[in-house]
Design a protein around this motif. Sequence first.
Motif, PDB file in Angstrom:
ATOM      1  N   ALA A   1     -15.215  10.930   5.544  1.00  0.00           N
ATOM      2  CA  ALA A   1     -13.065  11.337   5.878  1.00  0.00           C
ATOM      3  C   ALA A   1     -12.665  11.766   5.109  1.00  0.00           C
ATOM      4  O   ALA A   1     -11.591  11.990   5.558  1.00  0.00           O
ATOM      5  CB  ALA A   1     -13.597   9.836   6.318  1.00  0.00           C
ATOM      6  N   GLU A   2     -13.268  10.964   3.659  1.00  0.00           N
ATOM      7  CA  GLU A   2     -11.745  11.400   2.442  1.00  0.00           C
ATOM      8  C   GLU A   2     -11.160  12.656   2.373  1.00  0.00           C
ATOM      9  O   GLU A   2     -10.241  13.184   2.532  1.00  0.00           O
ATOM     10  CB  GLU A   2     -12.104  10.584   1.435  1.00  0.00           C
ATOM     11  N   ALA A   3     -12.946  13.709   2.203  1.00  0.00           N
ATOM     12  CA  ALA A   3     -12.564  15.177   2.219  1.00  0.00           C
ATOM     13  C   ALA A   3     -11.598  15.607   2.776  1.00  0.00           C
ATOM     14  O   ALA A   3     -10.887  16.289   3.310  1.00  0.00           O
ATOM     15  CB  ALA A   3     -13.737  15.774   1.770  1.00  0.00           C
ATOM     16  N   GLU A   4     -12.157  15.394   4.673  1.00  0.00           N
ATOM     17  CA  GLU A   4     -10.871  15.510   6.004  1.00  0.00           C
ATOM     18  C   GLU A   4      -9.280  15.971   5.589  1.00  0.00           C
ATOM     19  O   GLU A   4      -8.349  16.642   5.808  1.00  0.00           O
ATOM     20  CB  GLU A   4     -11.680  15.443   6.746  1.00  0.00           C
ATOM     21  N   ALA A   5      -9.511  14.151   4.518  1.00  0.00           N
ATOM     22  CA  ALA A   5      -8.184  13.478   5.266  1.00  0.00           C
ATOM     23  C   ALA A   5      -7.566  15.096   3.420  1.00  0.00           C
ATOM     24  O   ALA A   5      -6.157  14.980   3.691  1.00  0.00           O
ATOM     25  CB  ALA A   5      -7.724  12.692   4.603  1.00  0.00           C
TER      26      ALA A   5
ATOM     27  N   GLU B   1       0.687  -0.534   0.146  1.00  0.00           N
ATOM     28  CA  GLU B   1      -0.070  -0.001  -0.119  1.00  0.00           C
ATOM     29  C   GLU B   1       0.966   0.802  -0.484  1.00  0.00           C
ATOM     30  O   GLU B   1       1.967   1.219  -0.124  1.00  0.00           O
ATOM     31  CB  GLU B   1      -0.628   0.146   1.352  1.00  0.00           C
ATOM     32  N   PRO B   2       0.578   2.349  -0.920  1.00  0.00           N
ATOM     33  CA  PRO B   2      -0.957   2.885  -1.612  1.00  0.00           C
ATOM     34  C   PRO B   2      -0.731   2.353  -2.403  1.00  0.00           C
ATOM     35  O   PRO B   2      -0.009   2.125  -3.311  1.00  0.00           O
ATOM     36  CB  PRO B   2      -1.145   3.976  -1.178  1.00  0.00           C
ATOM     37  N   ALA B   3      -1.901   1.694  -3.209  1.00  0.00           N
ATOM     38  CA  ALA B   3      -1.806   1.203  -4.564  1.00  0.00           C
ATOM     39  C   ALA B   3      -2.659   1.836  -5.157  1.00  0.00           C
ATOM     40  O   ALA B   3      -2.528   1.944  -6.403  1.00  0.00           O
ATOM     41  CB  ALA B   3      -2.634  -0.002  -4.465  1.00  0.00           C
ATOM     42  N   LEU B   4      -3.656   2.967  -4.376  1.00  0.00           N
ATOM     43  CA  LEU B   4      -4.505   3.952  -4.561  1.00  0.00           C
ATOM     44  C   LEU B   4      -4.193   5.103  -4.500  1.00  0.00           C
ATOM     45  O   LEU B   4      -4.130   5.133  -3.098  1.00  0.00           O
ATOM     46  CB  LEU B   4      -5.839   3.862  -5.566  1.00  0.00           C
ATOM     47  N   ALA B   5      -4.767   6.533  -4.555  1.00  0.00           N
ATOM     48  CA  ALA B   5      -4.419   7.597  -4.077  1.00  0.00           C
ATOM     49  C   ALA B   5      -6.234   7.444  -3.486  1.00  0.00           C
ATOM     50  O   ALA B   5      -7.069   7.991  -3.597  1.00  0.00           O
ATOM     51  CB  ALA B   5      -4.915   8.989  -5.171  1.00  0.00           C
ATOM     52  N   SER B   6      -5.435   7.302  -2.153  1.00  0.00           N
ATOM     53  CA  SER B   6      -6.981   7.412  -0.943  1.00  0.00           C
ATOM     54  C   SER B   6      -6.356   7.359   0.737  1.00  0.00           C
ATOM     55  O   SER B   6      -5.194   6.701   0.660  1.00  0.00           O
ATOM     56  CB  SER B   6      -8.135   5.625  -1.491  1.00  0.00           C
ATOM     57  N   SER B   7      -6.902   7.755   1.243  1.00  0.00           N
ATOM     58  CA  SER B   7      -6.779   7.487   2.564  1.00  0.00           C
ATOM     59  C   SER B   7      -7.200   6.343   3.026  1.00  0.00           C
ATOM     60  O   SER B   7      -7.368   5.984   4.439  1.00  0.00           O
ATOM     61  CB  SER B   7      -7.557   8.868   3.709  1.00  0.00           C
ATOM     62  N   PHE B   8      -8.457   5.648   2.659  1.00  0.00           N
ATOM     63  CA  PHE B   8      -8.609   4.050   2.938  1.00  0.00           C
ATOM     64  C   PHE B   8      -7.492   3.602   2.042  1.00  0.00           C
ATOM     65  O   PHE B   8      -7.142   3.473   1.177  1.00  0.00           O
ATOM     66  CB  PHE B   8     -10.087   4.230   2.808  1.00  0.00           C
TER      67      PHE B   8
ATOM     68  N   GLY C   1      -0.631   9.650   4.537  1.00  0.00           N
ATOM     69  CA  GLY C   1      -0.241  10.124   3.345  1.00  0.00           C
ATOM     70  C   GLY C   1      -1.145   8.830   2.342  1.00  0.00           C
ATOM     71  O   GLY C   1      -0.271   9.419   0.895  1.00  0.00           O
ATOM     72  N   GLY C   2      -2.334   8.088   1.822  1.00  0.00           N
ATOM     73  CA  GLY C   2      -2.328   7.162   0.722  1.00  0.00           C
ATOM     74  C   GLY C   2      -3.243   8.607   0.231  1.00  0.00           C
ATOM     75  O   GLY C   2      -3.297   8.067  -0.604  1.00  0.00           O
ATOM     76  N   LEU C   3      -3.167   9.374   0.410  1.00  0.00           N
ATOM     77  CA  LEU C   3      -3.623  10.354  -0.610  1.00  0.00           C
ATOM     78  C   LEU C   3      -2.475  11.269  -1.993  1.00  0.00           C
ATOM     79  O   LEU C   3      -3.429  11.245  -2.908  1.00  0.00           O
ATOM     80  CB  LEU C   3      -4.527  11.494  -0.310  1.00  0.00           C
TER      81      LEU C   3
END
Length: 466
Positions: A342-346, A32-39, A407-409
Amino acid sequence: MTATVAEILADLWQVAGGHARALDDVVLTGAEPALASSFRVGAAAQASIAAATLAAAELWRLRTGRRQRVSVDMRHAAVEFRSERYLRVAGRPATELWDKIAGTYRCADGRWVRLHTNFPHHRDGVLALLGCAYDRAAVAQALAGWQAEAFEQAAAEAGLVVAMMRSPAEWDAHPQGRALADLPLMRIERIGEAPARDLVGDPGQPLSGVRVLDLTRIIAGPVCGRTLAAHGADVLLISGPHLPSVEPLVIDTGRGKRAAHIDLRTPDGKDALRALVREADVFVQGYRPGAIAGHGFDPAALAALRPGIVCVTLSAYGEAGPWAVRRGFDSLVQTASGINHAEAEAAGVTEPRPLPCQALDHASGYLLALGAMMALLRRAREGGSWHVRVSLAQTGRWLRQLGRLDGGLAGPDPGLEDVRDLLEESDSTFGRLTAVRHAGQLSRTPPGWRRPPVPLGAHPPTWQDT
């Protein structure tokens, strides 16, 4: 402590009723991360695809006594989680998937709503409710006069698909969020008596000889059928000639399937489906709760008609709670259940931020396939008719429980040229296709699609002997 993907897979496998020793055959690669996401969308992709692939390996072991290695790479799994983005027909990108007024809008109270208007009747219903023109600026102006939750409720009462953005805490406190907290991620239940039934025929692939009726649209349910087809099932996609569809999704998820039209509003249509059910092993449906049952094809009726059948049901918001019968799609569930917030907050923004893929759709598709194959295993060992239930909202809750990535984003957002090594080409009636290969690999029975996708209704509603 954050769970590893191997631990996430082990939990999924336990929920599905699998034997822990089978996990020794799994090889997971990538990071990870495999895609740009905090999840942890890469972990969700890899674990859900691996679980479905392992179930196929277990079916093949049951039929042959032979084990095989299961391997899934995280990068490949994440790319397959947005396979529709990479589809090319005759070298050209697919047509636009989203209607021009679909998306997010701010309401009078400052809160956001998301509209899903890809189907004409949903679009026209929203425009009638708002009393405005088919224009994004006109929709924004009209929604500026509504309270967000009031519009969400009015749309639901009109049978439309709209969601207000909530925070994770708001969703957890909502009656529907509380109802989901008491439900497992996936439910596999015995619903009738039938003798144990072995899978018959030459086991060239794990699901060779298995007949699947696929009554689904858009992504999640069709991904289930596509996965079963990849492992050798005879999948017959049933749609109504009057129902809307999205052609690029039909093409991407239609690989390996035949397709027939049946109009369940007519007695002849019901008779045609009953005839198919009498020879089916699996019945997958993903229409709004109650729709297929209203035509006489609820799980109890199916089990009476075909003892030993595996019924697989997808819903948007789960089987319990005040929203159990509410229509929904991945993007709406992301918005309602706190994921967009949650993604917006990140990201440090205020407007809803979607995941980098339709992760709830794709994960649910592989969970549906997992459940279907595990129920077939149970049927072979114990007998019985079975019912598998999965919902987008429960899948979203599972994704949230996997934790977040600091830092996933900043993760990758691969374009077509970045994933060329994961694509395959084939001929079809639509033209030359470029599409993502299946990420779940088996060492002895490599999955793949022996039939190209076809237009809806291309075949008669009958089973084929070969």
